[in-house]
Design a protein around this motif. Structure first.
Motif, PDB file in Angstrom:
ATOM      1  N   LYS A 271       0.806  -1.219   0.000  1.00 31.84           N
ATOM      2  CA  LYS A 271       0.000   0.000   0.000  1.00 31.84           C
ATOM      3  C   LYS A 271       0.842   1.274   0.000  1.00 31.84           C
ATOM      4  O   LYS A 271       0.369   2.319  -0.459  1.00 31.84           O
ATOM      5  CB  LYS A 271      -0.918   0.019   1.223  1.00 31.84           C
ATOM      6  N   ASN A 272       2.069   1.184   0.530  1.00 37.14           N
ATOM      7  CA  ASN A 272       2.818   2.414   0.768  1.00 37.14           C
ATOM      8  C   ASN A 272       4.151   2.518   0.031  1.00 37.14           C
ATOM      9  O   ASN A 272       4.514   3.618  -0.400  1.00 37.14           O
ATOM     10  CB  ASN A 272       3.069   2.557   2.274  1.00 37.14           C
ATOM     11  N   LEU A 273       4.880   1.420  -0.107  1.00 37.40           N
ATOM     12  CA  LEU A 273       6.213   1.493  -0.694  1.00 37.40           C
ATOM     13  C   LEU A 273       6.245   1.108  -2.161  1.00 37.40           C
ATOM     14  O   LEU A 273       7.098   1.581  -2.911  1.00 37.40           O
ATOM     15  CB  LEU A 273       7.186   0.606   0.098  1.00 37.40           C
ATOM     16  N   VAL A 274       5.334   0.247  -2.578  1.00 30.68           N
ATOM     17  CA  VAL A 274       5.334  -0.218  -3.964  1.00 30.68           C
ATOM     18  C   VAL A 274       4.740   0.805  -4.944  1.00 30.68           C
ATOM     19  O   VAL A 274       5.211   0.912  -6.078  1.00 30.68           O
ATOM     20  CB  VAL A 274       4.590  -1.571  -4.073  1.00 30.68           C
ATOM     21  N   PRO A 275       3.725   1.594  -4.590  1.00 29.65           N
ATOM     22  CA  PRO A 275       3.134   2.531  -5.553  1.00 29.65           C
ATOM     23  C   PRO A 275       4.141   3.519  -6.133  1.00 29.65           C
ATOM     24  O   PRO A 275       5.056   3.989  -5.453  1.00 29.65           O
ATOM     25  CB  PRO A 275       2.067   3.264  -4.729  1.00 29.65           C
ATOM     26  N   VAL A 276       3.960   3.823  -7.409  1.00 30.21           N
ATOM     27  CA  VAL A 276       4.764   4.803  -8.141  1.00 30.21           C
ATOM     28  C   VAL A 276       3.917   6.055  -8.325  1.00 30.21           C
ATOM     29  O   VAL A 276       2.742   5.964  -8.686  1.00 30.21           O
ATOM     30  CB  VAL A 276       5.195   4.244  -9.505  1.00 30.21           C
ATOM     31  N   PHE A 277       4.519   7.224  -8.072  1.00 33.25           N
ATOM     32  CA  PHE A 277       3.781   8.481  -8.197  1.00 33.25           C
ATOM     33  C   PHE A 277       4.113   9.151  -9.513  1.00 33.25           C
ATOM     34  O   PHE A 277       5.272   9.301  -9.881  1.00 33.25           O
ATOM     35  CB  PHE A 277       4.123   9.409  -7.032  1.00 33.25           C
ATOM     36  N   ARG A 278       3.070   9.560 -10.231  1.00 32.40           N
ATOM     37  CA  ARG A 278       3.214  10.201 -11.534  1.00 32.40           C
ATOM     38  C   ARG A 278       2.443  11.518 -11.557  1.00 32.40           C
ATOM     39  O   ARG A 278       1.233  11.530 -11.719  1.00 32.40           O
ATOM     40  CB  ARG A 278       2.684   9.290 -12.640  1.00 32.40           C
ATOM     41  N   THR A 279       3.112  12.625 -11.399  1.00 29.59           N
ATOM     42  CA  THR A 279       2.558  13.980 -11.520  1.00 29.59           C
ATOM     43  C   THR A 279       1.459  14.264 -10.499  1.00 29.59           C
ATOM     44  O   THR A 279       1.635  15.064  -9.593  1.00 29.59           O
ATOM     45  CB  THR A 279       2.032  14.241 -12.939  1.00 29.59           C
ATOM     46  N   ASP A 280       0.292  13.644 -10.657  1.00 27.77           N
ATOM     47  CA  ASP A 280      -0.805  13.910  -9.734  1.00 27.77           C
ATOM     48  C   ASP A 280      -1.570  12.660  -9.330  1.00 27.77           C
ATOM     49  O   ASP A 280      -2.682  12.751  -8.799  1.00 27.77           O
ATOM     50  CB  ASP A 280      -1.771  14.939 -10.341  1.00 27.77           C
ATOM     51  N   TYR A 281      -1.010  11.500  -9.547  1.00 22.91           N
ATOM     52  CA  TYR A 281      -1.681  10.264  -9.141  1.00 22.91           C
ATOM     53  C   TYR A 281      -0.639   9.178  -8.906  1.00 22.91           C
ATOM     54  O   TYR A 281       0.525   9.293  -9.298  1.00 22.91           O
ATOM     55  CB  TYR A 281      -2.681   9.808 -10.209  1.00 22.91           C
ATOM     56  N   ALA A 282      -1.078   8.096  -8.246  1.00 24.73           N
ATOM     57  CA  ALA A 282      -0.193   6.961  -7.971  1.00 24.73           C
ATOM     58  C   ALA A 282      -0.767   5.707  -8.615  1.00 24.73           C
ATOM     59  O   ALA A 282      -1.973   5.603  -8.840  1.00 24.73           O
ATOM     60  CB  ALA A 282      -0.039   6.755  -6.470  1.00 24.73           C
ATOM     61  N   HIS A 283       0.090   4.750  -8.914  1.00 27.59           N
ATOM     62  CA  HIS A 283      -0.352   3.452  -9.419  1.00 27.59           C
ATOM     63  C   HIS A 283       0.716   2.418  -9.107  1.00 27.59           C
ATOM     64  O   HIS A 283       1.866   2.754  -8.767  1.00 27.59           O
ATOM     65  CB  HIS A 283      -0.635   3.507 -10.922  1.00 27.59           C
ATOM     66  N   ILE A 284       0.339   1.152  -9.180  1.00 26.24           N
ATOM     67  CA  ILE A 284       1.297   0.057  -9.005  1.00 26.24           C
ATOM     68  C   ILE A 284       1.483  -0.617 -10.348  1.00 26.24           C
ATOM     69  O   ILE A 284       0.572  -1.298 -10.845  1.00 26.24           O
ATOM     70  CB  ILE A 284       0.798  -0.969  -7.968  1.00 26.24           C
ATOM     71  N   PRO A 285       2.636  -0.433 -10.993  1.00 26.99           N
ATOM     72  CA  PRO A 285       2.869  -1.063 -12.299  1.00 26.99           C
ATOM     73  C   PRO A 285       3.040  -2.567 -12.167  1.00 26.99           C
ATOM     74  O   PRO A 285       3.525  -3.064 -11.148  1.00 26.99           O
ATOM     75  CB  PRO A 285       4.147  -0.387 -12.791  1.00 26.99           C
ATOM     76  N   LEU A 286       2.648  -3.285 -13.200  1.00 19.92           N
ATOM     77  CA  LEU A 286       2.766  -4.753 -13.191  1.00 19.92           C
ATOM     78  C   LEU A 286       4.206  -5.216 -13.033  1.00 19.92           C
ATOM     79  O   LEU A 286       4.457  -6.305 -12.514  1.00 19.92           O
ATOM     80  CB  LEU A 286       2.169  -5.321 -14.476  1.00 19.92           C
ATOM     81  N   ARG A 287       5.156  -4.399 -13.468  1.00 21.47           N
ATOM     82  CA  ARG A 287       6.568  -4.801 -13.380  1.00 21.47           C
ATOM     83  C   ARG A 287       7.041  -4.955 -11.935  1.00 21.47           C
ATOM     84  O   ARG A 287       8.104  -5.530 -11.680  1.00 21.47           O
ATOM     85  CB  ARG A 287       7.455  -3.793 -14.114  1.00 21.47           C
ATOM     86  N   ARG A 288       6.256  -4.447 -10.962  1.00 17.44           N
ATOM     87  CA  ARG A 288       6.635  -4.598  -9.563  1.00 17.44           C
ATOM     88  C   ARG A 288       6.282  -5.989  -9.014  1.00 17.44           C
ATOM     89  O   ARG A 288       6.745  -6.356  -7.941  1.00 17.44           O
ATOM     90  CB  ARG A 288       5.938  -3.525  -8.711  1.00 17.44           C
ATOM     91  N   PHE A 289       5.456  -6.743  -9.739  1.00 14.86           N
ATOM     92  CA  PHE A 289       5.039  -8.043  -9.204  1.00 14.86           C
ATOM     93  C   PHE A 289       6.195  -9.027  -9.054  1.00 14.86           C
ATOM     94  O   PHE A 289       6.282  -9.709  -8.021  1.00 14.86           O
ATOM     95  CB  PHE A 289       3.948  -8.672 -10.071  1.00 14.86           C
ATOM     96  N   PRO A 290       7.116  -9.177 -10.033  1.00 15.32           N
ATOM     97  CA  PRO A 290       8.235 -10.120  -9.836  1.00 15.32           C
ATOM     98  C   PRO A 290       9.029  -9.830  -8.568  1.00 15.32           C
ATOM     99  O   PRO A 290       9.427 -10.759  -7.861  1.00 15.32           O
ATOM    100  CB  PRO A 290       9.078  -9.927 -11.099  1.00 15.32           C
ATOM    101  N   TRP A 291       9.258  -8.547  -8.287  1.00 10.32           N
ATOM    102  CA  TRP A 291       9.981  -8.207  -7.057  1.00 10.32           C
ATOM    103  C   TRP A 291       9.193  -8.666  -5.840  1.00 10.32           C
ATOM    104  O   TRP A 291       9.759  -9.246  -4.905  1.00 10.32           O
ATOM    105  CB  TRP A 291      10.205  -6.696  -6.998  1.00 10.32           C
ATOM    106  N   TYR A 292       7.901  -8.400  -5.838  1.00  9.94           N
ATOM    107  CA  TYR A 292       7.075  -8.769  -4.694  1.00  9.94           C
ATOM    108  C   TYR A 292       7.047 -10.284  -4.509  1.00  9.94           C
ATOM    109  O   TYR A 292       7.202 -10.782  -3.386  1.00  9.94           O
ATOM    110  CB  TYR A 292       5.653  -8.234  -4.886  1.00  9.94           C
ATOM    111  N   TYR A 293       6.889 -11.012  -5.576  1.00 14.96           N
ATOM    112  CA  TYR A 293       6.821 -12.468  -5.506  1.00 14.96           C
ATOM    113  C   TYR A 293       8.128 -13.067  -4.982  1.00 14.96           C
ATOM    114  O   TYR A 293       8.127 -13.981  -4.156  1.00 14.96           O
ATOM    115  CB  TYR A 293       6.501 -13.032  -6.887  1.00 14.96           C
ATOM    116  N   ARG A 294       9.255 -12.533  -5.421  1.00 21.20           N
ATOM    117  CA  ARG A 294      10.563 -13.063  -5.011  1.00 21.20           C
ATOM    118  C   ARG A 294      10.883 -12.755  -3.551  1.00 21.20           C
ATOM    119  O   ARG A 294      11.549 -13.548  -2.883  1.00 21.20           O
ATOM    120  CB  ARG A 294      11.678 -12.489  -5.900  1.00 21.20           C
ATOM    121  N   ASN A 295      10.415 -11.616  -3.050  1.00 20.33           N
ATOM    122  CA  ASN A 295      10.883 -11.139  -1.757  1.00 20.33           C
ATOM    123  C   ASN A 295       9.910 -11.306  -0.585  1.00 20.33           C
ATOM    124  O   ASN A 295      10.328 -11.197   0.568  1.00 20.33           O
ATOM    125  CB  ASN A 295      11.259  -9.652  -1.860  1.00 20.33           C
TER     126      ASN A 295
END
Length: 346
Positions: A271-295
């Motif tokens: 909820k807090n460390l994975v989201p990426v901030f872009r100008t005026d909004y945040a999102h969680i890109p799919l590319r973050r899933f491999p990191w999450y799964y491994r760790n």
């Protein structure tokens, strides 16, 4: 449970309220008492809170029956005792109390702390009103208070100060999703920022608390509830800061924070460390899933469910984010006054 709550009162547990029919004062500040157990005199404790002049007092009784409730509710008609149907987390206790109250401010306390300095409920509320009212109104906020939470000074049973100023730091600055650690400091100046209120103790703005969503009931560990609450507050533009005008003392041992990496830790990360901030909004890109799964130690399907739930939660709240977690920590580390606070105690 993979669903992350998106509303404040959508997941409140069942409970029964006893007493609390009378309003003691009209200061705008009520007290919320969390019970840690121990053989502390409840009568003298409520008597002290009565003298302090709180509007109402909410006493979170847990799920165990209390033999003294009838006498206490008769003696202190402004105290509302909340009897839970089953045990819930500390954060959920605070959520329930906030839902029960109508005061603009509420002071979260434990039954093993005593108020040493503050000037009474009316004086405490007045200070907060005058310190932040003009700024909040000029910003178009419907709340007359500036802060989400004001954190008092605390001391142990030997009258020694406790480092209750919680600051975040990057422990792995080169990683794409940095590991976060916290460092405690001694508050030596008025208004220094804190990531979260130590032990949950603080004066909360009720409207801001509810708009933020309160504490996440899907996280059971109070440590990770506080971490999630603190980071979400900062990510969404809220302020938690300390004051030297209010001081409390523990009567027993200082509570130990359990930072074990369990399911609450994973939810905090998503909820807090994975989201990426872009100008005026945040999102969680799919590319973050491999990191999450491994760790994070989950099997593939469980990890995907957790990741997907967090992606949806961030999408729902994307425009409430004002920055990324790394930016918040880097700004914090640039505050020289925190380093000075630590040096002064060495």
């Amino acid at each position: 449970m993979n669903t992350i709550p998106t509303t404040f009162n959508g997941n409140l547990p069942s409970y029964t309220a006893v007493g609390g029919s009378e309003r003691k004062a009209s200061t705008g500040l009520s007290a919320v008492v969390l019970n840690r157990g121990g053989r502390y005199s409840r009568y003298s404790f409520f008597e002290e809170l009565e003298k302090a002049g709180f509007d109402y007092i909410i006493s979170m009784e847990g799920s165990c029956s209390r033999y003294d409730l009838e006498n206490l509710s008769s003696e202190f008609p402004f105290v509302r005792f909340i009897l839970l149907k089953e045990p819930v987390s500390c954060g959920e206790n605070i959520n329930i109390a906030a839902a029960e109250l109508s005061s603009p401010l509420f002071f979260v306390l434990w039954n093993d702390v005593r108020l040493l300095r503050g000037g009474g409920a009316g004086r405490m509320a007045e200070r907060l009103l005058h310190s932040g009212g003009a700024q909040a109104q000029s910003a178009g906020d419907d709340s007359q208070y500036k802060r989400l939470c004001t954190v008092p000074m605390l001391q142990d049973c030997r009258s020694e100060s406790i480092p209750t100023l919680i600051t975040p730091a990057l422990s792995s600055p080169k990683k794409s999703v940095a590991s976060i650690k916290t460092v405690p400091f001694f508050p030596v100046e008025e208004g220094l920022p804190s990531l979260y209120p130590f032990d949950g103790i603080g004066i909360y703005d009720r409207n801001r608390f509810i708009r933020l969503g309160g504490f996440d009931p899907s996280i059971q560990s109070f440590h990770w509830q506080l971490m999630d609450f603190g980071f979400r507050s900062r990510l969404w533009g809220e302020e938690i800061a300390s004051t030297q005008l209010i001081k409390l003392s523990y009567e027993g041992a200082i509570p130990h924070e359990d930072g074990t990496a369990e399911s609450g830790y994973k939810r905090f990360i998503l909820k807090n460390l994975v989201p990426v901030f872009r100008t005026d909004y945040a999102h969680i890109p799919l590319r973050r899933f491999p990191w999450y799964y491994r760790n994070m130690g989950s099997d593939f399907f469980a990890a995907w469910d957790e990741f997907s739930a967090a992606r949806q939660w961030v999408k729902t709240n994307r425009y409430r984010f004002t920055s990324a977690a790394r930016t918040i920590v880097e700004r914090w580390e640039s505050l020289d006054v925190l380093s000075g606070s630590q040096k002064e105690r060495q």
